[in-house]
Design an enzyme around this catalytic site. Structure first.
Site, PDB file in Angstrom:
ATOM      1  N   LYS A 185       0.872  -1.153  -0.113  1.00 30.35           N
ATOM      2  CA  LYS A 185      -0.002  -0.136   0.052  1.00 30.35           C
ATOM      3  C   LYS A 185       1.095   1.347   0.066  1.00 30.35           C
ATOM      4  O   LYS A 185       1.463   1.682   0.845  1.00 30.35           O
ATOM      5  CB  LYS A 185      -0.890  -0.005   1.263  1.00 30.35           C
ATOM      6  CG  LYS A 185      -2.142   0.617   1.287  1.00 30.35           C
ATOM      7  CD  LYS A 185      -2.027   2.108   0.706  1.00 30.35           C
ATOM      8  CE  LYS A 185      -2.181   3.103   1.984  1.00 30.35           C
ATOM      9  NZ  LYS A 185      -1.936   4.425   1.533  1.00 30.35           N
ATOM     10  N   GLY A 237       6.042   4.626   8.780  1.00 31.62           N
ATOM     11  CA  GLY A 237       5.085   5.885   8.736  1.00 31.62           C
ATOM     12  C   GLY A 237       5.230   6.434  10.128  1.00 31.62           C
ATOM     13  O   GLY A 237       6.276   6.326  10.991  1.00 31.62           O
ATOM     14  N   SER A 238       4.244   7.192  10.605  1.00 36.59           N
ATOM     15  CA  SER A 238       4.054   8.230  11.839  1.00 36.59           C
ATOM     16  C   SER A 238       3.919   7.043  13.040  1.00 36.59           C
ATOM     17  O   SER A 238       3.414   5.988  13.029  1.00 36.59           O
ATOM     18  CB  SER A 238       2.963   8.987  11.805  1.00 36.59           C
ATOM     19  OG  SER A 238       1.719   8.349  11.538  1.00 36.59           O
ATOM     20  N   GLY A 242       1.401   3.741  13.648  1.00 36.23           N
ATOM     21  CA  GLY A 242       1.866   2.797  14.130  1.00 36.23           C
ATOM     22  C   GLY A 242       1.332   2.065  15.353  1.00 36.23           C
ATOM     23  O   GLY A 242       1.203   0.919  15.550  1.00 36.23           O
ATOM     24  N   GLU A 259       8.463   0.741  11.545  1.00 33.35           N
ATOM     25  CA  GLU A 259       9.538   1.678  11.397  1.00 33.35           C
ATOM     26  C   GLU A 259       8.965   2.935  11.530  1.00 33.35           C
ATOM     27  O   GLU A 259       8.185   3.473  10.453  1.00 33.35           O
ATOM     28  CB  GLU A 259      10.147   1.304  10.149  1.00 33.35           C
ATOM     29  CG  GLU A 259      11.893   1.897  10.203  1.00 33.35           C
ATOM     30  CD  GLU A 259      12.028   3.175   9.540  1.00 33.35           C
ATOM     31  OE1 GLU A 259      11.553   4.317  10.341  1.00 33.35           O
ATOM     32  OE2 GLU A 259      12.076   3.431   8.363  1.00 33.35           O
ATOM     33  N   CYS A 293      12.908   9.771   8.167  1.00 32.52           N
ATOM     34  CA  CYS A 293      12.835   9.436   9.591  1.00 32.52           C
ATOM     35  C   CYS A 293      14.070   9.491  10.459  1.00 32.52           C
ATOM     36  O   CYS A 293      13.847   9.862  11.698  1.00 32.52           O
ATOM     37  CB  CYS A 293      11.955   8.184   9.648  1.00 32.52           C
ATOM     38  SG  CYS A 293      12.998   6.913   8.793  1.00 32.52           S
ATOM     39  N   GLU A 390       8.841  15.344  16.207  1.00 34.64           N
ATOM     40  CA  GLU A 390       9.367  15.232  14.774  1.00 34.64           C
ATOM     41  C   GLU A 390       8.756  16.029  13.866  1.00 34.64           C
ATOM     42  O   GLU A 390       7.593  16.148  13.655  1.00 34.64           O
ATOM     43  CB  GLU A 390       9.008  13.898  14.406  1.00 34.64           C
ATOM     44  CG  GLU A 390       9.715  13.415  12.987  1.00 34.64           C
ATOM     45  CD  GLU A 390       9.368  11.913  12.460  1.00 34.64           C
ATOM     46  OE1 GLU A 390       8.168  11.597  12.410  1.00 34.64           O
ATOM     47  OE2 GLU A 390      10.320  11.274  11.855  1.00 34.64           O
TER      48      GLU A 390
HETATM   49  P1  NDP Z   1       1.099   8.166   8.152  1.00 41.21           P
HETATM   50  O1  NDP Z   1       1.743   7.262   9.332  1.00 41.21           O
HETATM   51  O2  NDP Z   1      -0.168   8.460   8.261  1.00 41.21           O
HETATM   52  O3  NDP Z   1       1.267   7.363   6.552  1.00 41.21           O
HETATM   53  C1  NDP Z   1       2.032   6.430   6.416  1.00 41.21           C
HETATM   54  C2  NDP Z   1       1.270   5.341   5.510  1.00 41.21           C
HETATM   55  O4  NDP Z   1       0.346   4.594   6.473  1.00 41.21           O
HETATM   56  C3  NDP Z   1       0.658   5.991   4.297  1.00 41.21           C
HETATM   57  O5  NDP Z   1       0.480   4.945   3.451  1.00 41.21           O
HETATM   58  C4  NDP Z   1      -0.801   5.969   4.955  1.00 41.21           C
HETATM   59  O6  NDP Z   1      -1.729   6.399   4.080  1.00 41.21           O
HETATM   60  C5  NDP Z   1      -0.979   4.903   5.824  1.00 41.21           C
HETATM   61  N1  NDP Z   1      -2.107   4.788   6.690  1.00 41.21           N
HETATM   62  C6  NDP Z   1      -2.368   5.957   7.346  1.00 41.21           C
HETATM   63  N2  NDP Z   1      -3.486   5.666   8.092  1.00 41.21           N
HETATM   64  C7  NDP Z   1      -3.621   4.302   8.312  1.00 41.21           C
HETATM   65  C8  NDP Z   1      -4.286   3.365   9.063  1.00 41.21           C
HETATM   66  N3  NDP Z   1      -5.206   3.590  10.140  1.00 41.21           N
HETATM   67  N4  NDP Z   1      -4.095   2.142   9.209  1.00 41.21           N
HETATM   68  C9  NDP Z   1      -2.909   1.655   8.200  1.00 41.21           C
HETATM   69  N5  NDP Z   1      -2.194   2.664   7.434  1.00 41.21           N
HETATM   70  C10 NDP Z   1      -2.519   3.791   7.384  1.00 41.21           C
HETATM   71  O7  NDP Z   1       2.181   9.486   7.844  1.00 41.21           O
HETATM   72  P2  NDP Z   1       1.487  10.956   7.346  1.00 41.21           P
HETATM   73  O8  NDP Z   1       1.849  10.649   5.781  1.00 41.21           O
HETATM   74  O9  NDP Z   1       0.206  11.371   7.899  1.00 41.21           O
HETATM   75  O10 NDP Z   1       2.553  11.949   7.917  1.00 41.21           O
HETATM   76  C11 NDP Z   1       2.417  12.275   9.535  1.00 41.21           C
HETATM   77  C12 NDP Z   1       3.633  12.461  10.105  1.00 41.21           C
HETATM   78  O11 NDP Z   1       4.471  11.213  10.302  1.00 41.21           O
HETATM   79  C13 NDP Z   1       4.740  13.247   9.334  1.00 41.21           C
HETATM   80  O12 NDP Z   1       4.661  14.506   9.552  1.00 41.21           O
HETATM   81  C14 NDP Z   1       6.097  12.688   9.946  1.00 41.21           C
HETATM   82  O13 NDP Z   1       6.180  13.527  11.151  1.00 41.21           O
HETATM   83  C15 NDP Z   1       5.631  11.483  10.168  1.00 41.21           C
HETATM   84  N6  NDP Z   1       6.159  10.465   8.962  1.00 41.21           N
HETATM   85  C16 NDP Z   1       7.113   9.657   9.444  1.00 41.21           C
HETATM   86  C17 NDP Z   1       7.794   8.805   8.545  1.00 41.21           C
HETATM   87  C18 NDP Z   1       8.994   8.006   9.052  1.00 41.21           C
HETATM   88  O14 NDP Z   1       9.464   7.571   8.097  1.00 41.21           O
HETATM   89  N7  NDP Z   1       9.211   7.879  10.304  1.00 41.21           N
HETATM   90  C19 NDP Z   1       7.124   8.669   7.059  1.00 41.21           C
HETATM   91  C20 NDP Z   1       6.000   9.305   6.920  1.00 41.21           C
HETATM   92  C21 NDP Z   1       5.594  10.273   7.867  1.00 41.21           C
HETATM   93  P3  NDP Z   1      -1.971   7.727   3.359  1.00 41.21           P
HETATM   94  O15 NDP Z   1      -0.758   8.026   2.735  1.00 41.21           O
HETATM   95  O16 NDP Z   1      -3.172   7.396   2.370  1.00 41.21           O
HETATM   96  O17 NDP Z   1      -2.468   8.455   4.438  1.00 41.21           O
END
Ligand code: NDP
Length: 479
Positions: A185, A237-238, A242, A259, A293, A390
């Site tokens: 995804k 992701g965030s 997580g 992660e 990250c 962050e």
């Molecule tokens: P998210 O954690 O929301 O997105 C990461 C992935 O998870 C995307 O594919 C997202 O889809 C998906 N996702 C969102 N909600 C759910 C859920 N409930 N269940 C399963 N999957 C889900 O990050 P954001 O893009 O909203 O960014 C927000 C903040 O997160 C940033 O400002 C940053 O601080 C942090 N971040 C950290 C990352 C890292 O590598 N550590 C990477 C990205 C963000 P979709 O894109 O459609 O929302």
């Protein structure tokens, strides 16, 4: 006459990319319409131009994808000898190299990152991950995982928008090398290189169903997490999402690796080679607009060298070129989305309100698109939000320390634990610091270096599990 030479524009052509107006879901080896017919738009964050309409997968589509992945795992990919799986992975890596320019331009269009980063980091590293993991596929019986390590089955893999193709490679390569099949995804704002990867999987004749790609928003990710037919979830992701995923999986046998976010300390001792360290600071926080990250977002400088470090840093930041991501001279591209720009702006405003001093070099930002100038905060205290949260943008918070003990205490004073950097001439100090820093990766006299053979992952709220190398493979095996 001026003695400053201006750069001439050096735009990379986008003709190499064959952008389609609409993209379907990649399920069972084919691009298909979503069951409910929904779509969302993906834009170029540097211009706000709509690039394409992309299919929105719902729970029905996720179920189709998981079903295809299960069949492919039990009938084709799981029983296939490792040496045969390796051939597909080598072929994939080679086609990524052959189509590198196309992938780099598409990544820059959809993400906003400078072409020199997508060209020199994202795409070559993605190919390197497949090459490296291809080499493991036929050696798993002899790699210390016991006599007969088995794949877990079907992996659900959810990735963010900061390194769209590279994160897909980090997820797919170990899963496929170990005989698992996957449903991937991509993030809502950056689906295009994953979909081009789908075309490349067709080109290399990967058996249908081995990799399935379901595009959509958070709801699509949630449907994948909640699907009972998934044996493992790998998420980047965030931290907040997580935690939601961990709660959703509680009580289920589904394996999980997370992660998540970071707030890394980049620590400069007074004996460090300061010019080199300044390059490391710039690379640590301004690489990929700080959407990293493991970014070195907290700079800890030994008090006695604060002044020269800040002088050199500010002089260096004055030379950074911010603007058109497709220009080969650009150092800092666009912020990935208006939502992310709003998040960065809100946190930077909080830094000013809480009393830190903001500094930005003179730089003209484009009128259209999402932009944020490189920013340095001094006078930061550990309690400020800009020192704790962050920001995920080109914003550096500078703090000071006097002794190695104080540096360790401040560096570890965070809920996160993904990475850290140490700059010093003393080898013994590097080892001492590495032992005491609570971070998954500690870089010495460098920053943001990655290698497919090296495990990457965090402690505390940065998540658990490792990606890369032998450690990463273990999370896809029943051992
Ligand atoms: P998210 O954690 O929301 O997105 C990461 C992935 O998870 C995307 O594919 C997202 O889809 C998906 N996702 C969102 N909600 C759910 C859920 N409930 N269940 C399963 N999957 C889900 O990050 P954001 O893009 O909203 O960014 C927000 C903040 O997160 C940033 O400002 C940053 O601080 C942090 N971040 C950290 C990352 C890292 O590598 N550590 C990477 C990205 C963000 P979709 O894109 O459609 O929302």
């Amino acid at each position: 006459m001026t003695d400053v030479w201006e750069y001439a524009p050096a735009p990379e052509s986008r003709d190499v990319v064959d952008l389609r107006s609409e993209y379907g879901l990649f399920i069972d080896g084919e691009f298909v319409e979503p069951a409910a017919g929904g779509a969302f738009k993906t834009v170029n964050p540097a211009t706000e131009e709509v690039l394409a309409a992309v299919a929105q997968a719902d729970a029905t589509d996720v179920d189709r994808a998981v079903t295809a992945a299960r069949r492919a795992q039990t009938e084709v990919w799981g029983p296939m000898p490792g040496a045969q799986r390796a051939k597909y992975l080598y072929r994939l890596a080679r086609v990524l190299q052959e189509r590198a320019r196309e992938l780099a331009v598409l990544e820059t269009l959809d993400n906003g990152k400078p072409i020199k980063e997508s060209r020199d980091v994202d795409v070559p590293m993605a190919a390197a991950h497949f090459f490296s993991h291809a080499g493991w596929a036929d050696k798993l019986d002899h790699a210390g995982y016991g006599l007969d390590p088995r794949p877990l089955g079907v992996a659900g893999q959810i990735i963010p928008w900061n390194f769209p193709l590279l994160m897909a490679a980090w997820k797919l390569a170990p899963a496929l090398a170990t005989g698992n099949t996957t449903v991937l995804k991509p993030a809502e704002t950056t689906p295009l290189t994953a979909l081009l990867l789908g075309e490349i999987l067709q080109q290399i004749d990967l058996p249908p169903g081995v990799v399935n790609i379901v595009t959509g928003a958070g709801e699509t990710g949630r449907a994948l997490v909640e699907h009972p037919g998934v044996d493992k979830i790998a998420f980047t992701g965030s931290t907040s999402v997580g935690k939601q995923i961990q709660r959703a999986l509680a009580g289920r046998p589904t394996r999980l690796t997370l992660e998540l976010g970071g707030k890394a300390a980049n620590i400069i001792f007074d004996d460090a080679a300061l010019d080199q360290a300044v390059e490391g600071i710039v690379n640590g926080i301004f690489f990929n607009q700080g959407h990293v990250c493991c970014a070195g977002s907290r700079l800890l400088v030994q008090e006695s060298v604060l002044e020269p470090v800040l002088d050199k840093l500010k002089r260096r930041l004055g030379t950074l070129r911010v603007g058109d991501p497709l220009d080969k001279n650009t150092d800092l591209g666009a912020i990935n989305s208006s939502e992310q720009l709003a998040r960065i702006t809100e946190l930077v405003d909080s830094g000013v309100e809480q009393g830190a001093d903001r500094w930005q070099p003179d730089c003209a930002l484009p009128d259209r698109g999402y932009w944020f100038a490189p920013t340095v905060f001094t006078g930061v205290s550990q309690s400020h939000r800009i020192a704790r949260e962050e920001i995920f943008g080109p914003v550096l918070s500078v703090l000071t320390f006097r002794t190695p003990d104080e540096a360790v205490t401040k560096a570890n004073n965070t809920p996160y634990g993904l990475s850290a950097g140490v700059w010093t001439e003393k080898g013994s100090r590097i080892l001492w610091m590495a032992q005491h820093l609570r971070a998954g990766v500690v870089w010495a006299n460098t920053f943001n270096r990655f290698d497919p053979t090296s495990p990457f992952g965090g402690y505390k709220e940065s998540g658990f599990g490792r990606e890369g190398g032998r450690h990463g493979l273990a999370h896809y095996l029943a051992v």
